[in-house]
Every structure is written in C-alpha cells, then in structure tokens.
Scaffold this active site. Structure first.
Site, PDB file in Angstrom:
ATOM      1  N   LYS A  48       6.814  53.453  30.500  1.00 13.30           N
ATOM      2  CA  LYS A  48       6.428  52.319  28.915  1.00 13.30           C
ATOM      3  C   LYS A  48       7.268  51.472  28.370  1.00 13.30           C
ATOM      4  O   LYS A  48       8.229  51.608  28.161  1.00 13.30           O
ATOM      5  CB  LYS A  48       6.501  53.714  27.760  1.00 13.30           C
ATOM      6  CG  LYS A  48       5.674  53.451  26.634  1.00 13.30           C
ATOM      7  CD  LYS A  48       5.840  55.055  26.435  1.00 13.30           C
ATOM      8  CE  LYS A  48       4.780  55.543  24.175  1.00 13.30           C
ATOM      9  NZ  LYS A  48       5.275  56.827  23.712  1.00 13.30           N
ATOM     10  N   SER A  74       0.779  58.228  22.545  1.00 15.14           N
ATOM     11  CA  SER A  74       0.720  56.422  22.505  1.00 15.14           C
ATOM     12  C   SER A  74       0.996  56.082  23.579  1.00 15.14           C
ATOM     13  O   SER A  74       1.228  55.066  23.944  1.00 15.14           O
ATOM     14  CB  SER A  74       2.018  56.507  21.318  1.00 15.14           C
ATOM     15  OG  SER A  74       3.183  56.596  22.104  1.00 15.14           O
ATOM     16  N   SER A  84       2.654  62.101  22.732  1.00 14.74           N
ATOM     17  CA  SER A  84       2.039  60.692  22.805  1.00 14.74           C
ATOM     18  C   SER A  84       2.085  61.343  24.224  1.00 14.74           C
ATOM     19  O   SER A  84       2.146  60.243  25.091  1.00 14.74           O
ATOM     20  CB  SER A  84       2.652  59.616  22.582  1.00 14.74           C
ATOM     21  OG  SER A  84       2.288  59.539  21.128  1.00 14.74           O
TER      22      SER A  84
HETATM   23  N1  GLN Z   1       0.245  60.546  17.815  1.00 17.64           N
HETATM   24  C1  GLN Z   1       1.452  60.884  17.220  1.00 17.64           C
HETATM   25  C2  GLN Z   1       1.680  60.106  16.054  1.00 17.64           C
HETATM   26  O1  GLN Z   1       1.449  59.080  15.967  1.00 17.64           O
HETATM   27  C3  GLN Z   1       2.401  61.505  17.859  1.00 17.64           C
HETATM   28  C4  GLN Z   1       3.406  59.701  18.601  1.00 17.64           C
HETATM   29  C5  GLN Z   1       3.551  60.146  19.648  1.00 17.64           C
HETATM   30  O2  GLN Z   1       4.527  60.919  20.266  1.00 17.64           O
HETATM   31  N2  GLN Z   1       4.768  58.956  19.523  1.00 17.64           N
HETATM   32  O3  GLN Z   1       2.738  60.183  15.560  1.00 17.64           O
END
Ligand code: GLN
Length: 484
Positions: A75, A150, A174
C-alpha cells in the site's frame, strides 16, 4: 496453470525447488499489470527494472527466508527507502521515503521482492478508494463497483492476480472491507502485533498493518514474516510470532463461536446474512459450537470512531506543512500563507473534512463533550469484547452489511460511507484481531463475493487461522477468480 495464478505458498515452493525463477514470477505479474492496469487502477506506481533487479538478486543466491523470491505489493502509505510514498495525496507528490518501514525490512529478510505500490483512499481515509487523487480503483468482479477501501488497490491487485499478496493498513476496516468486496483474505492483526514504524500515521491508536492474500495460508505466512516486537514502535508487543501456518490444520472441535446479537439485528442485506449463516453451519459441522452473545455498546462504535480517528488524524497530519514533506505552495508572501495554501491545495475534500472535525472535537470547550466522551465509549467497547471472549473463542459476523457498492454511490454522502464500516470498526477500537474471508457469492448485476469476519481476542491470531483454515478445507469459495 499460469504463473500469475500462483498463491504465495505455491510461488515460494516453486522458487525454492528452482522450477521457476523469481524473475519469471515478476515478469508474469508485470505483464498482468500492463494488461489490466489501464482499466483497473489498482497500482499507483511500480518500477519494473527495480523489481526485476531484486528478483535477479534473489535468483542468484540460496534461499534467505520463507518468502524467497516471492513478489509482494505494498500500500502506498508504507515507507520504502528512496521510493515514492504518496498516500494517494497531492500533498505528498514527489516525496520519497528516507527509510524502510519495519514491515518492509522484515519482508526483505524473509526473501520477498517488492513489486509495486497499491492505490488507496487519500491518507487511508475512506471505504471505496474513490478519494485517491490519482484515480479510483475498480472492483475486478464488476468494474462498475468499488473494491472497498482504503486498501482497495491492494485487494483489487490480489483478486485480479496482479500480485500474489499485498500489505494494507486497517484503522477502521481498511483491510477487511476491501478483502470482503474483492474476495480475498484480509487480516487486521491485534494492535501491537505488527510494528507501525514507517507507516504514514492516520490514527495511531487504531492503525495496524496486515496482509491481503488469496487464502488463509498465504495470510498466515505473511503475518509470520512481518510481526514481532520492534524497539522503534513503543506500542509493539514483546511476543515473537507463533507458527501461524501450523494453526491452520489444528481443527476447530469444541471451539465456541460467538454470534453477536447486535450484528444480526436486521441491518444487512438478506443474502449476505444467508451466506454468513451458511458458513456458521459449515463450522458447526466441523465440531464447533455456535452461541449467541451480546456486545451491547456496538451501536456507539461508529460515532466514537469518527471522533477519535479524526482527532488523531488532525494531530498526525499537522506535519504536512510544506516545510519537510512533498509539495509546497508556489510564491507565498509569507510563511503563514505558505502553510495555508500548501494545505488547501494539497489535501482533498475528505481529508480536510476530517482535519476540521478532529480539530473541533479536540478544541478547548468541546474536548470533554466529544473526545473524552468517545474515549469512555471506547473503554466500554473493549469491555464488551473482554466479556464476550470469556464465553467464546471467536466471534463471527459479516464483514460488511452489503456486497461491493457502485462507484459514485456513496462518495457524495460521507455519513453513508461511514456507516458502511459498521461491522469492522469495533475491532480497531478494542484492539483485537480480525480476519475476513469469502463465504459465498451473491448476484447483483454480476456475481459478487461476501465476506465472513472472524474476530479473535488480543493476540488470538492462531485461533483465527484455525477457524479460517478449517473453513477453507471445507469450502472452495477462495478458489474462485474474477477476470478469468
Ligand atoms: N473507512 C474507515 C475510515 O474512513 C476506515 C479506514 C481505514 O481503516 N484506514 O476511516
């Protein structure tokens, strides 16, 4: 079978036997990326020559570790010395990391080859990879839909066979949510299992790095390679990693599976619930026992998370000021204008929304009403899990209330986007480990995977792998592939 179809385990074994070279594997994956990337958007950047050079170096030496010669994608919020690390943000345009993340060092010690960098929501804030400033990633099962986020690029790359596995980060879901949407295995380790050194921080008390892979065995191998104590991350735990791969075959006889009442109370698609309940029956058939349990504070998890995560983000992102990292506004009149314009031009809408929200909940006068209150809710959520794990070994839930949603469907409505995280967020607030694997498919316009979430207690990853290993032995969902 074509080379890009290998799992991590198969790739490692064939390289070890010298039946294929690491260079062959990298070439096969690069060809796959070249064919699919223009439409898929899973990768942000890759350096074919650098990956091939690493592969040739592995081919020229005897095996140095269990992942010898196996290409793995990362990532784009993980630091690799000398490489771009953009977090899919304009503000980090041109920034190159000055050091290696601990997970990168450990992957290299295990012999892995770094393949390329995957797309993500900007600074890991989002659930659809649409807030990437470069391009959205598409779901390999249906290009009209999001891969989740994400870590959507990591999940899509693994599902589309552009990489054997990838690392992602999980602050509120995410890793697990994109794994569910793309039909991969995704694991968020216990907070402290994996060092966060070299991960660009979003919400430091929630962030964990973990693997996205084709099956549980691959996830176990990668977790083993990347976990363990690290003096450079004071929140990393002292435990050396146990043999996660051995746990896969240990069986689940008499294991207690908790079904949290609050997760099955009507908030999910009927066919998602059906797939999850069918998976529970499979596990019961293997000798485990399902019990209903309660996590009474579940309904407050999303609200508490979006106070705490934004508060931490507002502090962590203060460092992007145009002085030390990446992009700087041109021709400012004075330093204040330089900070202001750099941040106004550099951050996207979702990141700004969170910085503003986080600054607000921390501001004097509101701190006690929001931040402190959310911390108290977090304590109650932790207690819910502690009590639940006195009665059962793991919890089973759907990973997401619905299968992959359409691109554009929620991006204009942040609250709907936040609510999509409803089943994954509590594990981060509590710090426990959780894994998502495919437990079936549902028909929308296309066939879409459904994720089963297995939540384990603190440092309970071996139990997650016991359940995941037993389930994969008894099912074949993880063998299905999109795109042929
Ligand atoms: N969807 C969640 C957020 O927007 C989790 C994101 C993540 O785990 N990095 O914060």
């Amino acid at each position: 079978m074509e080379l890009h179809e290998f799992t991590v385990s198969e790739a490692a074994a064939t390289v070890r036997r010298r039946e294929v070279s690491s260079t062959d594997l990298v070439r096969a994956l690069l060809a796959r990326m070249e064919a699919l990337e223009p439409a898929l958007g899973a990768m942000l950047h890759w350096d074919a020559e650098a990956a091939l050079a690493e592969a040739r170096a592995r081919d020229a030496e005897p095996p140095i570790g269990p992942l010898h010669g196996v290409p793995i994608a990362l990532k784009d919020n993980l630091s690799v010395k000398g490489q771009f690390c953009s977090c899919a943000s304009r503000i980090l345009q041109g920034y190159r990391a000055p050091y290696d993340a601990t997970v990168v060092e450990k992957l290299r010690q295990a012999g892995a080859v770094l393949l390329g960098r995957t797309n993500m929501d900007e600074f890991a804030m989002g659930s659809s990879t649409e807030s990437s400033v470069i391009c959205p990633t598409r779901n390999p099962w249906d290009f009209e839909r999001t891969p989740g986020g994400s870590s959507g690029g990591s999940a899509a790359a693994v599902a589309a066979r552009e990489s054997f596995a990838a690392l992602g980060s999980d602050t509120g879901g995410s890793i697990r949510q994109p794994a569910a949407f793309c039909g991969c295995v995704g694991l968020k380790p216990t907070y402290g299992r994996v060092s966060r050194y070299g991960l660009v921080a979003f919400a430091s008390s929630l962030d964990q790095i973990g693997p996205l892979a084709r099956d549980a065995q691959d996830a176990a191998r990668i977790l083993h390679a990347i976990s363990g104590p690290d003096p450079r991350d004071s929140t990393s735990l002292p435990d050396a990693p146990p043999d996660f791969v051995a746990a896969l075959g240990r069986g689940i006889r008499r294991l207690k599976l908790g079904l949290p009442r609050e997760y099955f109370s009507g908030g999910m698609d009927a066919d998602v619930e059906q797939a999850v309940r069918a998976a529970v029956r499979v596990l019961e058939g293997l000798g485990a026992e399902a019990v209903e349990i309660s996590l009474p504070h579940t309904e407050h998890a999303v609200a508490a998370y979006y106070v705490l995560a934004t508060a931490e983000a507002s502090a962590n992102l203060a460092r992007f000021d145009g002085v030390r990292y990446g992009r700087r506004a041109e021709n400012p009149a004075d330093p204040l204008e330089m900070y202001g314009r750099t941040r106004a031009e550099g951050f996207g809408a979702e990141v700004k929304r969170r910085i503003i929200l986080g600054t607000y909940v921390l501001s004097s006068g509101y701190h006690d009403a929001y931040y402190l209150h959310a911390q108290k809710v977090r304590t109650l959520i932790r207690r819910d899990f502690r009590q639940a794990f006195e009665r059962c070994d793991v919890l089973l839930t759907p990973t997401t209330p619905s299968p992959a949603f359409k691109l554009g469907e929620k991006i204009q409505d942040p609250l709907q986007m936040y609510l999509a995280d409803i089943f994954t967020i509590a594990a981060n607030l509590a710090g426990v480990c959780a894994l998502s694997l495919t437990c079936g498919f549902v028909e929308r316009e296309k066939k879409l995977p459904v994720g089963l979430q297995i939540i384990g207690p603190w440092m309970g990853e071996e139990t997650l792998f016991r359940v995941a290993g037993a389930y994969e032995q008894a099912s074949a969902w993880h063998k299905e592939a999109p795109l042929g």
